[in-house]
Write an enzyme that holds these catalytic residues in place. Structure first.
Site, PDB file in Angstrom:
ATOM      1  N   HIS A  54       0.865  -1.186   0.000  1.00  0.00           N
ATOM      2  CA  HIS A  54       0.000   0.000   0.000  1.00  0.00           C
ATOM      3  C   HIS A  54       0.900   1.233   0.000  1.00  0.00           C
ATOM      4  O   HIS A  54       1.578   1.505   0.989  1.00  0.00           O
ATOM      5  CB  HIS A  54      -0.924   0.004   1.220  1.00  0.00           C
ATOM      6  CG  HIS A  54      -1.890  -1.141   1.226  1.00  0.00           C
ATOM      7  ND1 HIS A  54      -3.102  -1.096   0.561  1.00  0.00           N
ATOM      8  CD2 HIS A  54      -1.812  -2.375   1.770  1.00  0.00           C
ATOM      9  CE1 HIS A  54      -3.731  -2.256   0.717  1.00  0.00           C
ATOM     10  NE2 HIS A  54      -2.977  -3.052   1.443  1.00  0.00           N
ATOM     11  N   LEU A  55       0.898   1.957  -1.119  1.00  0.00           N
ATOM     12  CA  LEU A  55       1.750   3.148  -1.227  1.00  0.00           C
ATOM     13  C   LEU A  55       0.991   4.427  -0.887  1.00  0.00           C
ATOM     14  O   LEU A  55       1.586   5.486  -0.748  1.00  0.00           O
ATOM     15  CB  LEU A  55       2.364   3.242  -2.628  1.00  0.00           C
ATOM     16  CG  LEU A  55       3.364   2.131  -2.984  1.00  0.00           C
ATOM     17  CD1 LEU A  55       3.866   2.294  -4.422  1.00  0.00           C
ATOM     18  CD2 LEU A  55       4.544   2.117  -2.020  1.00  0.00           C
ATOM     19  N   ASN A  86      -6.464   0.633  -3.242  1.00  0.00           N
ATOM     20  CA  ASN A  86      -7.353   1.331  -2.294  1.00  0.00           C
ATOM     21  C   ASN A  86      -6.827   2.719  -1.920  1.00  0.00           C
ATOM     22  O   ASN A  86      -6.661   3.054  -0.758  1.00  0.00           O
ATOM     23  CB  ASN A  86      -7.633   0.483  -1.051  1.00  0.00           C
ATOM     24  CG  ASN A  86      -6.405   0.174  -0.211  1.00  0.00           C
ATOM     25  OD1 ASN A  86      -5.275   0.244  -0.699  1.00  0.00           O
ATOM     26  ND2 ASN A  86      -6.613  -0.174   1.045  1.00  0.00           N
ATOM     27  N   HIS A 171      -8.832 -10.314  -1.186  1.00  0.00           N
ATOM     28  CA  HIS A 171      -8.756 -10.120   0.268  1.00  0.00           C
ATOM     29  C   HIS A 171      -9.861 -11.007   0.846  1.00  0.00           C
ATOM     30  O   HIS A 171     -11.025 -10.612   0.855  1.00  0.00           O
ATOM     31  CB  HIS A 171      -8.966  -8.638   0.584  1.00  0.00           C
ATOM     32  CG  HIS A 171      -9.128  -8.328   2.034  1.00  0.00           C
ATOM     33  ND1 HIS A 171      -8.175  -7.648   2.755  1.00  0.00           N
ATOM     34  CD2 HIS A 171     -10.121  -8.611   2.907  1.00  0.00           C
ATOM     35  CE1 HIS A 171      -8.590  -7.528   4.015  1.00  0.00           C
ATOM     36  NE2 HIS A 171      -9.770  -8.097   4.133  1.00  0.00           N
ATOM     37  N   HIS A 225      -2.616 -12.588   1.759  1.00  0.00           N
ATOM     38  CA  HIS A 225      -2.426 -12.750   3.221  1.00  0.00           C
ATOM     39  C   HIS A 225      -3.269 -13.838   3.873  1.00  0.00           C
ATOM     40  O   HIS A 225      -4.178 -13.543   4.644  1.00  0.00           O
ATOM     41  CB  HIS A 225      -2.643 -11.425   3.943  1.00  0.00           C
ATOM     42  CG  HIS A 225      -3.872 -10.624   3.593  1.00  0.00           C
ATOM     43  ND1 HIS A 225      -5.140 -11.158   3.555  1.00  0.00           N
ATOM     44  CD2 HIS A 225      -4.017  -9.313   3.270  1.00  0.00           C
ATOM     45  CE1 HIS A 225      -6.001 -10.212   3.240  1.00  0.00           C
ATOM     46  NE2 HIS A 225      -5.346  -9.085   3.046  1.00  0.00           N
ATOM     47  N   ASN A 271      -5.455  -6.465   9.577  1.00  0.00           N
ATOM     48  CA  ASN A 271      -6.536  -7.233   8.984  1.00  0.00           C
ATOM     49  C   ASN A 271      -6.021  -8.063   7.810  1.00  0.00           C
ATOM     50  O   ASN A 271      -5.504  -7.477   6.861  1.00  0.00           O
ATOM     51  CB  ASN A 271      -7.628  -6.275   8.489  1.00  0.00           C
ATOM     52  CG  ASN A 271      -8.909  -6.999   8.194  1.00  0.00           C
ATOM     53  OD1 ASN A 271      -9.138  -8.092   8.677  1.00  0.00           O
ATOM     54  ND2 ASN A 271      -9.744  -6.385   7.365  1.00  0.00           N
ATOM     55  N   ASP A 298       1.975  -6.732   2.525  1.00  0.00           N
ATOM     56  CA  ASP A 298       0.831  -5.942   3.005  1.00  0.00           C
ATOM     57  C   ASP A 298       1.317  -4.720   3.793  1.00  0.00           C
ATOM     58  O   ASP A 298       0.697  -4.332   4.797  1.00  0.00           O
ATOM     59  CB  ASP A 298      -0.158  -6.782   3.827  1.00  0.00           C
ATOM     60  CG  ASP A 298      -1.558  -6.166   3.844  1.00  0.00           C
ATOM     61  OD1 ASP A 298      -1.765  -5.101   3.213  1.00  0.00           O
ATOM     62  OD2 ASP A 298      -2.445  -6.744   4.493  1.00  0.00           O
ATOM     63  N   HIS A 302       0.162   3.854   8.248  1.00  0.00           N
ATOM     64  CA  HIS A 302      -0.916   4.708   8.750  1.00  0.00           C
ATOM     65  C   HIS A 302      -0.298   5.855   9.530  1.00  0.00           C
ATOM     66  O   HIS A 302       0.629   5.634  10.322  1.00  0.00           O
ATOM     67  CB  HIS A 302      -1.849   3.927   9.674  1.00  0.00           C
ATOM     68  CG  HIS A 302      -2.792   3.014   8.948  1.00  0.00           C
ATOM     69  ND1 HIS A 302      -3.722   3.467   8.037  1.00  0.00           N
ATOM     70  CD2 HIS A 302      -2.952   1.681   9.003  1.00  0.00           C
ATOM     71  CE1 HIS A 302      -4.408   2.438   7.559  1.00  0.00           C
ATOM     72  NE2 HIS A 302      -3.953   1.350   8.122  1.00  0.00           N
ATOM     73  N   GLY A 317      -3.529  -2.329  10.054  1.00  0.00           N
ATOM     74  CA  GLY A 317      -2.434  -2.261   9.095  1.00  0.00           C
ATOM     75  C   GLY A 317      -1.117  -1.995   9.785  1.00  0.00           C
ATOM     76  O   GLY A 317      -1.084  -1.314  10.815  1.00  0.00           O
TER      77      GLY A 317
HETATM   78  O1  DOR Z   1      -4.562  -4.377   7.753  1.00  0.00           O
HETATM   79  C1  DOR Z   1      -4.867  -4.060   6.619  1.00  0.00           C
HETATM   80  N1  DOR Z   1      -4.599  -2.823   6.137  1.00  0.00           N
HETATM   81  N2  DOR Z   1      -5.482  -4.950   5.855  1.00  0.00           N
HETATM   82  C2  DOR Z   1      -5.990  -4.615   4.653  1.00  0.00           C
HETATM   83  O2  DOR Z   1      -6.547  -5.448   4.006  1.00  0.00           O
HETATM   84  C3  DOR Z   1      -5.896  -3.234   4.162  1.00  0.00           C
HETATM   85  C4  DOR Z   1      -4.767  -2.536   4.753  1.00  0.00           C
HETATM   86  C5  DOR Z   1      -4.814  -1.058   4.548  1.00  0.00           C
HETATM   87  O3  DOR Z   1      -5.059  -0.596   3.436  1.00  0.00           O
HETATM   88  O4  DOR Z   1      -4.561  -0.330   5.519  1.00  0.00           O
HETATM   89 ZN    ZN Z   2      -6.140  -7.262   2.561  1.00  0.00          ZN
HETATM   90 ZN    ZN Z   3      -3.460  -5.044   1.900  1.00  0.00          ZN
END
Ligand code: DOR
Ligand code: ZN
Ligand code: ZN
Length: 421
Positions: A54-55, A86, A171, A225, A271, A298, A302, A317
């Site tokens: 996730h960038l 996302n 997912h 995952h 998650n 993953d 944050h 995350g």
């Molecule tokens: O823990 C998670 N964070 N699981 C995910 O599927 C999405 C990810 C996020 O985008 O923060």
């Molecule tokens: Zn996921």
């Molecule tokens: Zn993810």
């Protein structure tokens, strides 16, 4: 551009290697102006490929950008990353995918492959233009963060994946069974911590459905995952049946158990959630025996505000790129379950093959290849310090742990994208 001559390194198999980088590619002979790099005691491996990063750009630049996220990738030995969809806006069109790839080229820290969303806006209602995006070069599609719950849409997406030779990455989480408040593993810790449980069956039932849809459509399914022994069982069954399915495990689910949640530190909210020791054992065994094909980080940065407040409401995350190899070495090599050649398979060769990116990634360090490689120290260890990071975020679950500290230098497309020297 600088040319390099790397002496003293060994391959994953332990064979001596003389590596020359000339104009961004590996070459049989060094350039006359080559800069000498002494790699005595180090292993040279093909650069790692992360199918799950996730960038956060566009839209969530307070948490990460393409530049900072790919700097983490370089620090972790990665030369290719798949940027999950996302973002805001979601990567659900040809133009948006092209924009993410362009940001990757500007940062020039690693090859950035945009992941297209399976459904428009991740809403789970209408398919994204998968055919057009595939024609434009998108290799993988995922609504990651959310599960595609609608079986008919998932069927159609898998049909398109077969027609266009792309991967549908799911997912796997039944959002009805594991409701919106699910915060911790139900089987091990949720009740004693007073948190809403995330039941194991919410993962493996979706995987069971999806592998059968993959069989029905001859589509190419990738399970993101996976975290439970039951999910491993389903993937093993599907592979034995000849279904085209691949699976991924994260570095954190291999190393960290749900016991980390005892202090309710929101860093450990993720998650799917961290699981108990029997699941961890099943994941390690499945990675070693090939049931699980790849490591996917993953990496989910944050900003502080997302991780403030109580555990139940913090965002899930954790960071993953920089300590991915450390976790794999600690759980798989230092336990005698895997060799360095196996690590190359699960972190470089297999992800490149699954995603169809072997033109530039997942090579074998032969002359003529694009020079994507990493030099690793197989012995060095250190205490992880979350402040020593290229990420904008600090949600590093390895902070304070004494772990392998292997990454010495990363070369992306022939230039030094990370060096600790
Ligand atoms: O823990 C998670 N964070 N699981 C995910 O599927 C999405 C990810 C996020 O985008 O923060
Ligand atoms: Zn996921
Ligand atoms: Zn993810």
């Amino acid at each position: 551009m600088t040319n390099y001559r790397i002496t003293g390194a060994r391959s994953a198999a332990g064979d001596p290697l003389q590596l020359n980088i000339v104009d961004g590619r590996l070459a049989a002979e060094p350039a006359p102006d080559a800069e000498l790099i002494d790699a005595d005691g180090l292993l040279a491996l093909p650069g790692f490929v992360d199918m799950h990063t996730h960038l956060r750009e566009p839209g969530f630049e307070a948490s990460e950008t393409v530049a900072t996220g790919t700097a983490c990738a370089a620090r972790g030995g990665f030369t290719g990353v798949f940027a999950m969809a996302n973002t805001d806006p979601v990567t659900d069109s040809v133009d948006r995918a092209a924009h993410v790839a362009e940001l990757g080229r500007e940062a020039d820290n690693a090859e950035v492959f945009p992941v297209g969303s399976i459904t428009i806006g991740l809403a789970g209602e209408q398919l994204s233009p998968i055919a057009a995006m595939a024609d434009a070069g998108v290799k993988m599609f995922s609504d990651d963060g959310r599960c595609v719950m609608n079986s008919a849409l998932m069927r159609r997406a898998l049909e398109l994946s077969a027609a266009h030779q792309v991967v549908i990455a799911q997912h796997s989480q039944d959002h009805v069974l594991a409701g919106p408040d699910a915060a911790a593993d139900e089987a091990s810790v949720a009740a004693e911590l007073g948190l809403t449980g995330w039941p194991w069956a919410a993962e493996s039932t979706i995987i069971a459905r999806d592998v059968q849809l993959a069989e029905l459509t001859s589509g190419r399914l990738h399970c993101c995952h996976i975290t439970t022994a039951e999910s491993v069982d389903v993937v093993r069954w599907a592979k034995a049946r000849g279904i085209k399915v691949t699976a991924e495990v994260t570095p954190h689910h291999l190393l960290l158990g749900s016991d980390r949640l005892s202090g309710l530190d929101t860093t450990f909210k993720v998650n799917p959630p961290l699981r108990g020791s029997e699941d961890i054992e099943a994941l390690r065994e499945a990675l070693a025996d090939g049931t699980i094909d790849v490591i996917g980080t993953d990496h989910a940065p944050h900003d502080l505000s997302a991780k403030q407040g109580d555990f139940a409401h913090a965002k899930p995350g954790m960071l993953g790129l920089e300590q991915a190899l450390a976790s794999v070495v600690e759980t798989m090599i230092n336990t005698g379950r895997m060799t360095w050649a196996d690590v190359v398979r699960v972190m470089s060769t297999a992800p490149a093959q699954i995603t169809g990116t072997t033109n530039t990634q997942g090579g074998s360090l032969r002359p003529g290849e694009v020079a994507n490689l990493v030099l690793v120290d197989p012995i060095r260890r250190a205490v992880v310090d979350r402040e020593k990071s290229s990420s904008k975020a600090r949600n590093n679950p390895y902070h304070g742990l004494e772990l392998p500290d292997p990454i010495e230098m990363t070369f992306y497309s022939g230039h030094l994208s990370y060096s600790r020297r």
